[in-house]
Design a protein around this motif. Structure first.
Motif, PDB file in Angstrom:
ATOM      1  N   SER A  30       0.799  -1.229   0.000  1.00  0.00           N
ATOM      2  CA  SER A  30       0.000   0.000   0.000  1.00  0.00           C
ATOM      3  C   SER A  30       0.833   1.280   0.000  1.00  0.00           C
ATOM      4  O   SER A  30       0.576   2.204   0.763  1.00  0.00           O
ATOM      5  CB  SER A  30      -0.949   0.014   1.193  1.00  0.00           C
ATOM      6  OG  SER A  30      -1.763  -1.127   1.178  1.00  0.00           O
ATOM      7  N   VAL A  31       1.821   1.322  -0.872  1.00  0.00           N
ATOM      8  CA  VAL A  31       2.574   2.561  -1.067  1.00  0.00           C
ATOM      9  C   VAL A  31       1.631   3.566  -1.726  1.00  0.00           C
ATOM     10  O   VAL A  31       0.817   3.187  -2.574  1.00  0.00           O
ATOM     11  CB  VAL A  31       3.812   2.288  -1.963  1.00  0.00           C
ATOM     12  CG1 VAL A  31       4.530   3.559  -2.332  1.00  0.00           C
ATOM     13  CG2 VAL A  31       4.753   1.315  -1.281  1.00  0.00           C
ATOM     14  N   PRO A  32       1.667   4.830  -1.347  1.00  0.00           N
ATOM     15  CA  PRO A  32       0.765   5.818  -1.961  1.00  0.00           C
ATOM     16  C   PRO A  32       0.887   5.838  -3.491  1.00  0.00           C
ATOM     17  O   PRO A  32       1.950   5.580  -4.051  1.00  0.00           O
ATOM     18  CB  PRO A  32       1.244   7.145  -1.370  1.00  0.00           C
ATOM     19  CG  PRO A  32       1.900   6.781  -0.096  1.00  0.00           C
ATOM     20  CD  PRO A  32       2.492   5.426  -0.298  1.00  0.00           C
ATOM     21  N   TYR A  33      -0.241   6.141  -4.131  1.00  0.00           N
ATOM     22  CA  TYR A  33      -0.313   6.065  -5.590  1.00  0.00           C
ATOM     23  C   TYR A  33       0.749   6.899  -6.297  1.00  0.00           C
ATOM     24  O   TYR A  33       1.346   6.456  -7.269  1.00  0.00           O
ATOM     25  CB  TYR A  33      -1.699   6.504  -6.086  1.00  0.00           C
ATOM     26  CG  TYR A  33      -2.769   5.487  -5.827  1.00  0.00           C
ATOM     27  CD1 TYR A  33      -2.778   4.277  -6.492  1.00  0.00           C
ATOM     28  CD2 TYR A  33      -3.772   5.740  -4.909  1.00  0.00           C
ATOM     29  CE1 TYR A  33      -3.750   3.339  -6.259  1.00  0.00           C
ATOM     30  CE2 TYR A  33      -4.764   4.809  -4.661  1.00  0.00           C
ATOM     31  CZ  TYR A  33      -4.744   3.602  -5.344  1.00  0.00           C
ATOM     32  OH  TYR A  33      -5.708   2.679  -5.103  1.00  0.00           O
ATOM     33  N   MET A  34       0.976   8.094  -5.830  1.00  0.00           N
ATOM     34  CA  MET A  34       1.944   8.966  -6.515  1.00  0.00           C
ATOM     35  C   MET A  34       3.347   8.376  -6.459  1.00  0.00           C
ATOM     36  O   MET A  34       4.077   8.411  -7.454  1.00  0.00           O
ATOM     37  CB  MET A  34       1.927  10.368  -5.902  1.00  0.00           C
ATOM     38  CG  MET A  34       0.635  11.125  -6.148  1.00  0.00           C
ATOM     39  SD  MET A  34       0.215  11.268  -7.888  1.00  0.00           S
ATOM     40  CE  MET A  34       1.416  12.449  -8.405  1.00  0.00           C
ATOM     41  N   LEU A  35       3.732   7.817  -5.325  1.00  0.00           N
ATOM     42  CA  LEU A  35       5.052   7.184  -5.223  1.00  0.00           C
ATOM     43  C   LEU A  35       5.122   5.917  -6.067  1.00  0.00           C
ATOM     44  O   LEU A  35       6.144   5.622  -6.688  1.00  0.00           O
ATOM     45  CB  LEU A  35       5.379   6.873  -3.767  1.00  0.00           C
ATOM     46  CG  LEU A  35       5.596   8.072  -2.853  1.00  0.00           C
ATOM     47  CD1 LEU A  35       5.816   7.610  -1.426  1.00  0.00           C
ATOM     48  CD2 LEU A  35       6.776   8.886  -3.329  1.00  0.00           C
ATOM     49  N   LEU A  40       7.134   3.449 -11.092  1.00  0.00           N
ATOM     50  CA  LEU A  40       6.889   2.838 -12.400  1.00  0.00           C
ATOM     51  C   LEU A  40       7.510   3.667 -13.522  1.00  0.00           C
ATOM     52  O   LEU A  40       8.153   3.121 -14.426  1.00  0.00           O
ATOM     53  CB  LEU A  40       5.385   2.672 -12.621  1.00  0.00           C
ATOM     54  CG  LEU A  40       4.945   2.008 -13.913  1.00  0.00           C
ATOM     55  CD1 LEU A  40       5.464   0.580 -13.994  1.00  0.00           C
ATOM     56  CD2 LEU A  40       3.440   2.039 -14.026  1.00  0.00           C
ATOM     57  N   VAL A  41       7.360   4.970 -13.467  1.00  0.00           N
ATOM     58  CA  VAL A  41       7.937   5.844 -14.497  1.00  0.00           C
ATOM     59  C   VAL A  41       9.463   5.807 -14.438  1.00  0.00           C
ATOM     60  O   VAL A  41      10.129   5.735 -15.477  1.00  0.00           O
ATOM     61  CB  VAL A  41       7.397   7.288 -14.339  1.00  0.00           C
ATOM     62  CG1 VAL A  41       8.186   8.263 -15.182  1.00  0.00           C
ATOM     63  CG2 VAL A  41       5.931   7.332 -14.694  1.00  0.00           C
ATOM     64  N   LEU A  42      10.022   5.831 -13.239  1.00  0.00           N
ATOM     65  CA  LEU A  42      11.473   5.780 -13.084  1.00  0.00           C
ATOM     66  C   LEU A  42      12.043   4.480 -13.655  1.00  0.00           C
ATOM     67  O   LEU A  42      13.039   4.500 -14.391  1.00  0.00           O
ATOM     68  CB  LEU A  42      11.844   5.918 -11.604  1.00  0.00           C
ATOM     69  CG  LEU A  42      13.324   5.908 -11.278  1.00  0.00           C
ATOM     70  CD1 LEU A  42      13.973   7.183 -11.775  1.00  0.00           C
ATOM     71  CD2 LEU A  42      13.527   5.745  -9.797  1.00  0.00           C
TER      72      LEU A  42
END
Length: 96
Positions: A30-35, A40-42
């Motif tokens: 449950s890592v926050p969505y933005m992180l 994923l982008v990184l």
């Protein structure tokens, strides 16, 4: 044994599956969505430069990496969530 074009090289396997597992762990814990999406982008930006797949074109390779990370990582995340739930059930003393 003949190698087909669909087979991943060992270097690609050793980079893509652990990266997918990392994304799956971020889903399961449950890592926050933005992180999670920043991770994923990184990974999507970094991995095409590291893998040695014979995919022509940087954009095509990046899209392939993104789709692999997203789908395989999501499946791993779902499996890890079920395993986490089972472990919590077993150690909490509850009977299913």
């Amino acid at each position: 044994m003949r190698k087909s074009n669909e087979d991943m090289t060992l270097k690609t396997k050793y980079l893509m599956y652990p990266s997918s597992l990392l994304y799956g762990l971020s889903i399961a814990f449950s890592v926050p969505y933005m992180l999670r999406y920043a991770l994923l982008v990184l990974l999507t930006i970094a991995l095409p430069f590291l893998i040695d797949e014979p995919i022509r074109g940087r954009v095509r390779k990046t899209v392939t990496v993104f789709l692999f990370l997203f789908f395989v990582g999501t499946l791993m995340g779902l499996v890890l969530m079920v395993v986490k739930l089972l472990i919590l059930l077993v150690f909490s003393g509850l009977k299913p």
